[in-house]
Design an enzyme around this catalytic site. Structure first.
Site, short mmCIF file in Angstrom:
data_model
loop_
_atom_site.label_atom_id
_atom_site.label_comp_id
_atom_site.label_asym_id
_atom_site.label_seq_id
_atom_site.Cartn_x
_atom_site.Cartn_y
_atom_site.Cartn_z
N ARG A 22 -3.69 -9.79 4.90
CA ARG A 22 -3.69 -10.10 3.40
C ARG A 22 -2.67 -9.89 2.33
NH1 ARG A 22 -6.40 -6.70 -0.49
NH2 ARG A 22 -7.29 -7.21 -2.17
N LYS B 197 1.24 -1.19 0.10
CA LYS B 197 0.00 0.58 -0.49
C LYS B 197 0.91 1.28 0.14
CE LYS B 197 -4.35 -2.05 1.33
NZ LYS B 197 -5.56 -1.75 2.85
N1 HH2 Z 1 -7.27 -4.22 0.58
C1 HH2 Z 1 -7.73 -3.87 -0.84
C2 HH2 Z 1 -8.75 -4.44 -1.01
N2 HH2 Z 1 -9.19 -5.69 -0.55
N3 HH2 Z 1 -10.02 -6.11 1.36
C3 HH2 Z 1 -9.94 -6.20 2.98
N4 HH2 Z 1 -10.79 -6.82 4.14
N5 HH2 Z 1 -8.77 -5.61 3.71
C4 HH2 Z 1 -7.78 -4.42 2.40
O1 HH2 Z 1 -7.17 -3.60 3.26
C5 HH2 Z 1 -8.35 -4.53 1.28
C6 HH2 Z 1 -9.26 -5.39 0.23
C7 HH2 Z 1 -6.68 -2.76 -1.49
O2 HH2 Z 1 -7.06 -3.08 -2.87
P1 HH2 Z 1 -6.70 -2.98 -3.81
O3 HH2 Z 1 -6.27 -1.69 -4.56
O4 HH2 Z 1 -7.62 -3.11 -5.73
O5 HH2 Z 1 -5.34 -4.11 -4.48
P2 HH2 Z 1 -5.53 -5.46 -3.93
O6 HH2 Z 1 -6.15 -5.76 -4.24
O7 HH2 Z 1 -4.19 -5.54 -4.62
O8 HH2 Z 1 -4.97 -5.36 -2.60
#
Ligand code: HH2
Length: 297
Positions: free
Chosen positions: A271, A236
């Site tokens: 995650r 992130k």
């Molecule tokens: N962060 C992302 C997506 N889904 N779900 C949960 N439960 N917690 C998180 O921190 C979280 C999440 C970030 O999403 P995105 O920016 O699309 O990228 P990536 O899926 O590669 O992490």
């Protein structure tokens, strides 16, 4: 008891890979901090083009993460990154369904990262085991779908919505507000008949760097809310802000540092993109905790 011996569990209303039958359903149990592997099946996820090779690459990536020790694979067909544009349910399903069907037949535990009840219903019918909803099942249709299917849900805190959430996030007391939100969501979701929940502070979702750091420092309090805590800091932007790493693909060392901290403070699941690296680091960290306990005991 140290964090590495702490027992965590998710309850399902049917048998899933790795579950054991108990009086109130089927339970998947694990000790210490487990790893949820991220599998993004968005058009920019793979560079080799072609539908079939994309599916094969996605399934191979999931298999590799499973083999490296991931407890479950989180499959996502829509980016929730700040400023990301929404996609239709049909488009999301087109990306995610073939992967879920393939993984269901291999006995791999899967969650699906979606905000749409229509998508959740279809993927659960196709064999997914958990819904990861960044809007914390605020949509009653989502609660109904998860309750009817008898699957757990991951409830994440987000201030605002993905398109605009990073514009000006404000809190009086970010930890207290996130805690209260997660507690309230867990109560409503469980009352609707969903068998169990994961709670997630939602790092980067309507939060400044200071908000993210305050929440990470409060991991022990968030872990004490009575449900397994999921923490997602992988690659992130806060890692760029802290350490100057503009390319997300180069942010795994920072991700590991944040996730090891979360694990030591009682997080049940992290995650992550780099599954093998995390499994290795968590095992080593767990052994160090044990050595320290042996000395004390
Ligand atoms: N962060 C992302 C997506 N889904 N779900 C949960 N439960 N917690 C998180 O921190 C979280 C999440 C970030 O999403 P995105 O920016 O699309 O990228 P990536 O899926 O590669 O992490």
């Amino acid at each position: 008891m140290g964090w590495a011996e702490q027992l965590h569990a998710l309850t399902f209303r049917f048998a899933v890979p790795g579950s054991t039958r108990t009086s109130d359903g089927w339970k998947v149990e694990w000790r210490g901090c487990g790893v949820m592997g991220i599998l993004n099946v968005t058009p920019d996820s793979f560079s080799d083009g072609g539908r079939h090779s994309q599916l094969e690459a996605a399934v191979a990536a999931a298999r590799a993460m499973h083999g490296a020790g991931a407890l479950m694979i989180d499959v996502g067909g829509q980016s929730t990154r700040p400023g990301a544009v929404a996609v239709s349910a049909a488009e999301e399903l087109d990306r995610v369904l073939p992967v879920i069907r393939a993984l269901a037949s291999e006995g791999i535990l899967t969650s699906v990262d979606t905000m749409k009840a229509e998508v959740a219903e279809a993927v659960l019918r196709a064999g997914a085991h958990l819904i990861n909803d960044v809007t914390a099942l605020r949509d009653p249709a989502m609660r109904q779908v998860c309750a009817d299917a008898g699957v757990p849900a991951a409830l994440m805190h987000m201030q605002g919505e993905p398109r605009t959430m990073q514009q000006r996030p404000t809190y009086l007391d970010v930890v207290a507000e996130v805690q209260a939100f997660l507690q309230e969501r867990a109560e409503e979701v469980l009352a609707a008949g969903v068998p169990s929940v994961l709670l997630d502070p939602g790092l980067g979702f309507g939060k400044t760097l200071e908000h993210n750091l305050s929440l990470l420092r409060a991991t022990a309090d968030l872990s004490a809310l009575g449900h397994p805590l999921l923490v997602g800091a992988s690659r992130k932007r806060m890692i760029d802000t802290l350490a100057g790493v503009p390319d997300p693909a180069h942010r795994d060392p920072g991700s590991l540092a944040l996730h090891l901290h979360a694990a030591r403070q009682g997080a049940a699941l992290v995650r992550v993109h780099a599954v093998a690296d995390h499994v290795q680091a968590l095992r080593v960290q767990a052994a160090l905790g044990q050595a320290a306990q042996d000395r004390l005991g």
